[in-house]
Design a protein around this motif. Sequence first.
Motif, PDB file in Angstrom:
ATOM      1  N   PRO A  35     -41.802   2.348   5.732  1.00  0.00           N
ATOM      2  CA  PRO A  35     -41.808   1.049   5.035  1.00  0.00           C
ATOM      3  C   PRO A  35     -42.603  -0.035   5.745  1.00  0.00           C
ATOM      4  O   PRO A  35     -43.222  -0.874   5.081  1.00  0.00           O
ATOM      5  N   PHE A  36     -42.606  -0.013   7.096  1.00  0.00           N
ATOM      6  CA  PHE A  36     -43.391  -1.035   7.801  1.00  0.00           C
ATOM      7  C   PHE A  36     -44.874  -0.849   7.493  1.00  0.00           C
ATOM      8  O   PHE A  36     -45.570  -1.790   7.119  1.00  0.00           O
ATOM      9  N   PHE A  37     -45.359   0.386   7.651  1.00  0.00           N
ATOM     10  CA  PHE A  37     -46.780   0.642   7.355  1.00  0.00           C
ATOM     11  C   PHE A  37     -47.089   0.260   5.909  1.00  0.00           C
ATOM     12  O   PHE A  37     -48.117  -0.347   5.619  1.00  0.00           O
ATOM     13  N   ALA A  38     -46.176   0.619   4.987  1.00  0.00           N
ATOM     14  CA  ALA A  38     -46.402   0.322   3.569  1.00  0.00           C
ATOM     15  C   ALA A  38     -46.495  -1.182   3.331  1.00  0.00           C
ATOM     16  O   ALA A  38     -47.280  -1.640   2.493  1.00  0.00           O
ATOM     17  N   SER A  39     -45.730  -1.955   4.108  1.00  0.00           N
ATOM     18  CA  SER A  39     -45.689  -3.407   3.897  1.00  0.00           C
ATOM     19  C   SER A  39     -47.004  -4.085   4.270  1.00  0.00           C
ATOM     20  O   SER A  39     -47.271  -5.213   3.853  1.00  0.00           O
TER      21      SER A  39
ATOM     22  N   VAL B 289     -41.879   5.314  24.553  1.00  0.00           N
ATOM     23  CA  VAL B 289     -42.805   4.178  24.644  1.00  0.00           C
ATOM     24  C   VAL B 289     -42.372   3.055  23.703  1.00  0.00           C
ATOM     25  O   VAL B 289     -42.322   1.877  24.086  1.00  0.00           O
ATOM     26  N   PHE B 290     -42.035   3.437  22.478  1.00  0.00           N
ATOM     27  CA  PHE B 290     -41.626   2.421  21.496  1.00  0.00           C
ATOM     28  C   PHE B 290     -40.263   1.819  21.842  1.00  0.00           C
ATOM     29  O   PHE B 290     -40.054   0.605  21.714  1.00  0.00           O
ATOM     30  N   ALA B 291     -39.330   2.676  22.268  1.00  0.00           N
ATOM     31  CA  ALA B 291     -37.999   2.173  22.641  1.00  0.00           C
ATOM     32  C   ALA B 291     -38.132   1.192  23.799  1.00  0.00           C
ATOM     33  O   ALA B 291     -37.488   0.136  23.820  1.00  0.00           O
ATOM     34  N   ALA B 292     -39.003   1.529  24.760  1.00  0.00           N
ATOM     35  CA  ALA B 292     -39.238   0.629  25.893  1.00  0.00           C
ATOM     36  C   ALA B 292     -39.884  -0.674  25.416  1.00  0.00           C
ATOM     37  O   ALA B 292     -39.552  -1.758  25.892  1.00  0.00           O
ATOM     38  N   GLY B 293     -40.789  -0.555  24.449  1.00  0.00           N
ATOM     39  CA  GLY B 293     -41.451  -1.745  23.903  1.00  0.00           C
ATOM     40  C   GLY B 293     -40.444  -2.702  23.272  1.00  0.00           C
ATOM     41  O   GLY B 293     -40.505  -3.922  23.481  1.00  0.00           O
ATOM     42  N   VAL B 294     -39.511  -2.155  22.505  1.00  0.00           N
ATOM     43  CA  VAL B 294     -38.482  -2.987  21.866  1.00  0.00           C
ATOM     44  C   VAL B 294     -37.576  -3.607  22.925  1.00  0.00           C
ATOM     45  O   VAL B 294     -37.242  -4.800  22.871  1.00  0.00           O
ATOM     46  N   THR B 295     -37.202  -2.794  23.923  1.00  0.00           N
ATOM     47  CA  THR B 295     -36.366  -3.309  25.020  1.00  0.00           C
ATOM     48  C   THR B 295     -37.059  -4.472  25.732  1.00  0.00           C
ATOM     49  O   THR B 295     -36.456  -5.510  25.996  1.00  0.00           O
TER      50      THR B 295
ATOM     51  N   ALA C 138     -42.255   8.152  10.765  1.00  0.00           N
ATOM     52  CA  ALA C 138     -41.011   7.458  10.393  1.00  0.00           C
ATOM     53  C   ALA C 138     -40.342   6.888  11.645  1.00  0.00           C
ATOM     54  O   ALA C 138     -39.823   5.772  11.636  1.00  0.00           O
ATOM     55  N   MET C 139     -40.367   7.665  12.729  1.00  0.00           N
ATOM     56  CA  MET C 139     -39.797   7.195  14.000  1.00  0.00           C
ATOM     57  C   MET C 139     -40.520   5.929  14.455  1.00  0.00           C
ATOM     58  O   MET C 139     -39.895   4.911  14.762  1.00  0.00           O
ATOM     59  N   MET C 140     -41.858   5.985  14.477  1.00  0.00           N
ATOM     60  CA  MET C 140     -42.620   4.808  14.925  1.00  0.00           C
ATOM     61  C   MET C 140     -42.323   3.611  14.038  1.00  0.00           C
ATOM     62  O   MET C 140     -42.163   2.483  14.510  1.00  0.00           O
ATOM     63  N   ASP C 141     -42.244   3.875  12.745  1.00  0.00           N
ATOM     64  CA  ASP C 141     -42.010   2.813  11.773  1.00  0.00           C
ATOM     65  C   ASP C 141     -40.718   2.055  12.081  1.00  0.00           C
ATOM     66  O   ASP C 141     -40.669   0.824  12.000  1.00  0.00           O
TER      67      ASP C 141
END
Length: 409
Positions: A45-49, A183-189, A223-226
């Motif tokens: 959904p993020f990419f779609a947006s 990498v993404f989880a760390a980015g959000v953290t 989907a995970m990255m999204d």
Amino acid sequence: MTQTSNQFTVNTRSYRLPSRPVVIVCIDGCEQEYINQAVQAGVAPFFASLRDKGTVLTGDCVMPSFTNPNNLSIVTGAPPSVHGICGNFFFDPEQQAEVLMNDARYLRAPSVLAALADLGKKVAVVTAKDKLRSLLGHGLRGICFSAEKAADTTLADNGIEDVLQKVGLPVPSVYSADLSEFVFAAGVTLMKSERPDLMYLSTTDYIQHKFAPGTDGANDFYAMMDRYLVQLDAMGALIGLTADHGMNAKTDALGRPNIVFLQDVLDKDLGDGTARVLLPITDPYVVHHGALGSYATVYVKHAADTARVAALIAALPGIERVLGRSEAAASFELPPDRIGDLVVLSERLTVIGTSASQHDLSGLTVPLRSHGGMSEQRVPLLFNCVLSDVPATRLRNFDILSLALNHAA
Ligand code: ZN
Ligand code: ZN
């Protein structure tokens, strides 16, 4: 670097200081079709947006379409002729040996990341594999670590400690989708705890080497990255996404790899020792591609043989182009002292190897997918905001920082 009130210049390009957190993501091996298929499947959904609220562009990566040259181009805003990194390996005439180019001493240009940190801005870098960390973090006063070595971070070396505890995930296997998820989880953290002015996240293409666009394995990954991008977006970050290169199947109708074993051909036709084939894709992690890509460099022992070697290679089925050193350096903005006498590119469905005996293909449990050639140059340039005055000229993946900092509304 020069700086005026809210502008600074790195490698002759000017950038505006970020006014809100900017997150640049390099999705390793992200052929555009991966995103298209994930969006079509309704799992992104993020990419779609981005179609409605963002900006969707296409650019070309630098040649060779490999990971390190392109990651360095993205963070320096410049081609390999400027930053010097044109593969994982090159033949060093001084040492008369093939040497790894993973060390920061081979870097010839400063990064925008380091420059911004020097201006007192908070900068964070998270990579999947550790091989990129020292190059991307060179001269950087900020946070810089890899998912691969997340357990070993120290305040002195990485600008952060106790990463596993902070992110709340175990150390992932280097051959897994989890490495990129970390990498993404760390980015959000980091966005929650540090709110960096500029953050660079760089994944690994383990999944793209194994799964074609639209397959479950690929869609699950996107989907995970999204899910993480949704969170970064909700925290008010300006997000810019691109890729270091695309990815293509390199097989015949039955999924068997199309390989030109170039060293074998040259040894047989010209005699041993006439020319040495070097594959700059070779690195310590080759299980998923067998060190096979669509780009090779050739060092010819006697200059007088160069034209003969070039003609022989150009006539081989599956070979797309053979360029001499200066022509290759000019065409692809490469450092001439690090590319060999010849640069060889194979066609979209073909890869180049050295000798059959040198490639362990036992790790290739699925049909070979790889990159390195011109057929993997097209990459996405996506933003979660509207950009203004985007140049009408050919865009490159290494324009992403300029687009994000200078053209975001
Ligand atoms: Zn890559
Ligand atoms: Zn790869």
